[in-house]
Design an enzyme around this catalytic site. Structure first.
Site, PDB file in Angstrom:
ATOM      1  N   ASP A   1      -4.863  44.435 -60.091  1.00  0.00           N
ATOM      2  CA  ASP A   1      -5.595  45.573 -59.525  1.00  0.00           C
ATOM      3  C   ASP A   1      -4.826  46.864 -59.780  1.00  0.00           C
ATOM      4  O   ASP A   1      -3.598  46.845 -59.940  1.00  0.00           O
ATOM      5  CB  ASP A   1      -5.745  45.410 -57.999  1.00  0.00           C
ATOM      6  CG  ASP A   1      -6.809  44.382 -57.611  1.00  0.00           C
ATOM      7  OD1 ASP A   1      -7.548  43.904 -58.488  1.00  0.00           O
ATOM      8  OD2 ASP A   1      -6.881  44.074 -56.406  1.00  0.00           O
TER       9      ASP A   1
ATOM     10  N   ARG B   1     -10.982  45.984 -66.192  1.00  0.00           N
ATOM     11  CA  ARG B   1     -12.031  46.197 -65.187  1.00  0.00           C
ATOM     12  C   ARG B   1     -12.105  47.715 -64.957  1.00  0.00           C
ATOM     13  O   ARG B   1     -11.081  48.337 -64.639  1.00  0.00           O
ATOM     14  CB  ARG B   1     -11.677  45.503 -63.881  1.00  0.00           C
ATOM     15  CG  ARG B   1     -12.665  45.848 -62.754  1.00  0.00           C
ATOM     16  CD  ARG B   1     -12.069  45.569 -61.368  1.00  0.00           C
ATOM     17  NE  ARG B   1     -11.855  44.177 -61.119  1.00  0.00           N
ATOM     18  CZ  ARG B   1     -10.894  43.717 -60.298  1.00  0.00           C
ATOM     19  NH1 ARG B   1     -10.065  44.553 -59.703  1.00  0.00           N
ATOM     20  NH2 ARG B   1     -10.755  42.420 -60.111  1.00  0.00           N
TER      21      ARG B   1
HETATM   22  C1  LIG Z   1     -14.901  44.253 -58.240  1.00  0.00           C
HETATM   23  C2  LIG Z   1     -14.239  45.533 -57.825  1.00  0.00           C
HETATM   24  C3  LIG Z   1     -12.874  45.641 -57.930  1.00  0.00           C
HETATM   25  C4  LIG Z   1     -12.245  46.854 -57.617  1.00  0.00           C
HETATM   26  N1  LIG Z   1     -10.895  46.998 -57.843  1.00  0.00           N
HETATM   27  C5  LIG Z   1     -10.327  48.206 -57.653  1.00  0.00           C
HETATM   28  C6  LIG Z   1      -8.989  48.463 -58.030  1.00  0.00           C
HETATM   29  O1  LIG Z   1      -8.266  47.604 -58.539  1.00  0.00           O
HETATM   30  N2  LIG Z   1      -8.494  49.721 -57.822  1.00  0.00           N
HETATM   31  C7  LIG Z   1      -9.251  50.722 -57.267  1.00  0.00           C
HETATM   32  O2  LIG Z   1      -8.766  51.843 -57.128  1.00  0.00           O
HETATM   33  N3  LIG Z   1     -10.516  50.495 -56.879  1.00  0.00           N
HETATM   34  C8  LIG Z   1     -11.078  49.282 -57.070  1.00  0.00           C
HETATM   35  N4  LIG Z   1     -12.388  49.089 -56.700  1.00  0.00           N
HETATM   36  C9  LIG Z   1     -13.080  50.093 -55.850  1.00  0.00           C
HETATM   37  C10 LIG Z   1     -13.701  51.197 -56.651  1.00  0.00           C
HETATM   38  O3  LIG Z   1     -12.710  52.025 -57.201  1.00  0.00           O
HETATM   39  C11 LIG Z   1     -14.623  52.061 -55.760  1.00  0.00           C
HETATM   40  O4  LIG Z   1     -13.859  52.635 -54.739  1.00  0.00           O
HETATM   41  C12 LIG Z   1     -15.780  51.301 -55.129  1.00  0.00           C
HETATM   42  O5  LIG Z   1     -16.310  50.358 -56.008  1.00  0.00           O
HETATM   43  C13 LIG Z   1     -16.923  52.286 -54.744  1.00  0.00           C
HETATM   44  O6  LIG Z   1     -17.373  52.959 -55.867  1.00  0.00           O
HETATM   45  P1  LIG Z   1     -18.786  52.654 -56.589  1.00  0.00           P
HETATM   46  O7  LIG Z   1     -18.513  52.528 -58.047  1.00  0.00           O
HETATM   47  O8  LIG Z   1     -19.435  51.490 -55.975  1.00  0.00           O
HETATM   48  O9  LIG Z   1     -19.625  53.977 -56.456  1.00  0.00           O
HETATM   49  P2  LIG Z   1     -19.918  54.969 -55.249  1.00  0.00           P
HETATM   50  O10 LIG Z   1     -20.412  56.216 -55.891  1.00  0.00           O
HETATM   51  O11 LIG Z   1     -18.758  55.057 -54.315  1.00  0.00           O
HETATM   52  O12 LIG Z   1     -21.095  54.246 -54.494  1.00  0.00           O
HETATM   53  C14 LIG Z   1     -22.368  54.034 -55.077  1.00  0.00           C
HETATM   54  C15 LIG Z   1     -23.259  53.297 -54.095  1.00  0.00           C
HETATM   55  O13 LIG Z   1     -22.737  51.999 -53.872  1.00  0.00           O
HETATM   56  C16 LIG Z   1     -22.887  51.608 -52.520  1.00  0.00           C
HETATM   57  N5  LIG Z   1     -21.541  51.410 -51.931  1.00  0.00           N
HETATM   58  C17 LIG Z   1     -20.363  51.783 -52.471  1.00  0.00           C
HETATM   59  N6  LIG Z   1     -19.336  51.423 -51.666  1.00  0.00           N
HETATM   60  C18 LIG Z   1     -19.900  50.817 -50.596  1.00  0.00           C
HETATM   61  C19 LIG Z   1     -19.379  50.228 -49.425  1.00  0.00           C
HETATM   62  N7  LIG Z   1     -18.071  50.171 -49.180  1.00  0.00           N
HETATM   63  N8  LIG Z   1     -20.261  49.698 -48.541  1.00  0.00           N
HETATM   64  C20 LIG Z   1     -21.593  49.722 -48.772  1.00  0.00           C
HETATM   65  N9  LIG Z   1     -22.153  50.293 -49.862  1.00  0.00           N
HETATM   66  C21 LIG Z   1     -21.319  50.815 -50.767  1.00  0.00           C
HETATM   67  C22 LIG Z   1     -23.656  52.698 -51.865  1.00  0.00           C
HETATM   68  O14 LIG Z   1     -25.019  52.367 -51.964  1.00  0.00           O
HETATM   69  C23 LIG Z   1     -23.311  53.895 -52.703  1.00  0.00           C
HETATM   70  O15 LIG Z   1     -24.290  54.892 -52.621  1.00  0.00           O
HETATM   71  C24 LIG Z   1     -13.027  47.914 -57.075  1.00  0.00           C
HETATM   72  C25 LIG Z   1     -14.407  47.787 -56.974  1.00  0.00           C
HETATM   73  C26 LIG Z   1     -15.027  46.643 -57.364  1.00  0.00           C
HETATM   74  C27 LIG Z   1     -16.515  46.556 -57.279  1.00  0.00           C
END
Ligand SMILES: Cc1cc2nc3c(=O)[nH]c(=O)nc-3n(C[C@H](O)[C@H](O)[C@H](O)COP(=O)(O)OP(=O)(O)OC[C@H]3O[C@@H](n4cnc5c(N)ncnc54)[C@H](O)[C@@H]3O)c2cc1C
Length: 310
Positions: A135, A186
């Site tokens: 990560d 990723r």
């Molecule tokens: C499989 C996976 C692994 C990850 N690993 C890392 C990592 O190693 N390092 C790192 O910095 N980040 C990691 N992340 C987190 C990532 O950086 C984002 O903070 C997170 O995915 C929210 O961003 P988004 O792309 O979903 O878009 P956003 O613009 O934040 O959200 C888009 C839409 O998704 C939905 N959504 C988003 N978050 C939530 C929530 N918590 N609860 C409910 N609905 C939600 C809502 O409908 C929102 O409108 C990971 C995410 C995923 C999916």
């Protein structure tokens, strides 16, 4: 703006010991508010969640939660715990895919020991055909995390991949480098509140960079994981893949346990590979607070569940 404020606030709250104690008391009880995002406090619960995910046609990666440990003994303990998880997953016969954080393995205390700990896990994992995703944490650790990946690569490990964040302008170069190596990436937006100068500060910029990076990674052809719940990012990915004749088996979408379950199912039904990131373990509080910070509306169900407790 609200997004930045809310992330900053939840960052601060994530460090609050009284809140952590309160949350620990209620969060993971049967039906507790944290169960939506955390599969359980032990590996058996995580394996049960993984089985349920696989039964619906999706794949999973298990993450034993923990970060920023303070002593080498804790880093060793986390490493042993991961080795135990490798054994348990192997016995259980579920998909062999792990996610971990380097600060959990001692990165902040001694880099060489952290590298040794990672090597112990990669050795156990490689002999049983596991893939291990490192990560990405907040920006003070970006370079060193990439350095550790390169060290592993030079030493011949190929069962390891990394995460890049579109919030960091530097990620374009990093993505090109990973493509050159053939290391799997990723792609995420980035979960941490980062300073101006290091990271983009608006959603529009982070999203535009995400699309650009998605294109770099998809054309690099190293089986990237596009990790997002944002329908616009997924639509852009699918459109680009169609335009370039990149079939769905050359990438996967990843989402977090408990987030946008409707979209997880819909994509699976449409033949897109979806992998669910399944966090478990007793140290779930910082991870849980980051999820609340991303979507403060989630506080609604926390409050509801706390009120129902009384
Ligand atoms: C499989 C996976 C692994 C990850 N690993 C890392 C990592 O190693 N390092 C790192 O910095 N980040 C990691 N992340 C987190 C990532 O950086 C984002 O903070 C997170 O995915 C929210 O961003 P988004 O792309 O979903 O878009 P956003 O613009 O934040 O959200 C888009 C839409 O998704 C939905 N959504 C988003 N978050 C939530 C929530 N918590 N609860 C409910 N609905 C939600 C809502 O409908 C929102 O409108 C990971 C995410 C995923 C999916």
């Amino acid at each position: 703006m609200i997004d930045r404020v809310s992330r900053g606030l939840f960052d601060v709250l994530a460090g609050s010991q009284p809140l952590k104690r309160l949350a620990s008391r209620y969060g993971m009880k049967t039906g507790g508010f944290a169960r939506r995002f955390i599969a359980g406090e032990n590996v058996d619960e995580a394996i049960a969640a993984a089985r349920a995910i696989e039964a619906t046609g999706m794949t999973q990666t298990l993450d034993y939660l923990g970060e920023s440990i303070a002593t080498m003994a804790e880093a060793d303990q986390a490493t042993r715990a991961y080795l135990g998880v490798v054994d348990r997953i192997t016995q259980a016969g579920i998909g062999r895919n792990l996610s971990l954080k380097l600060t959990q393995l001692g990165l902040t205390i001694d880099r060489a020991t952290c590298v040794d700990n990672l090597r112990r896990i990669l050795d156990a994992a490689a002999s049983r055909d596991f893939f291990v995703r490192v990560d990405m944490e907040n920006s003070p650790y970006t370079q060193v995390t990439l350095d550790v990946l390169e060290i592993m690569w030079q030493q011949g490990y190929r069962n390891v991949g990394i995460v890049l964040q579109s919030s960091l302008p530097r990620s374009v170069k990093d993505a090109q480098r990973m493509n050159e190596l053939g290391a799997r990436v990723r792609l995420v937006k980035g979960a941490y509140k980062e300073p101006r100068g290091v990271a983009y500060q608006t959603k529009a910029d982070v999203d535009a960079a995400f699309v650009e990076l998605m294109k770099v990674l998809l054309t690099g052809n190293v089986y990237p994981a596009i990790a997002t719940h944002d329908p616009a990012m997924i639509a852009a990915t699918r459109q680009f893949a169609t335009e370039r004749g990149i079939s769905p088996d050359r990438y996967e979408v990843q989402m977090l346990y408990g987030v946008r379950r409707d979209m997880q199912a819909a994509l699976t039904a449409e033949g897109i590979g979806v992998r669910i990131y399944v966090p478990f373990g007793r140290e779930w509080f910082p991870y849980f607070m980051r999820r609340l910070g991303e979507r403060p509306a989630n506080i609604g169900f926390v409050v509801k569940s706390l009120v129902q407790e009384r």
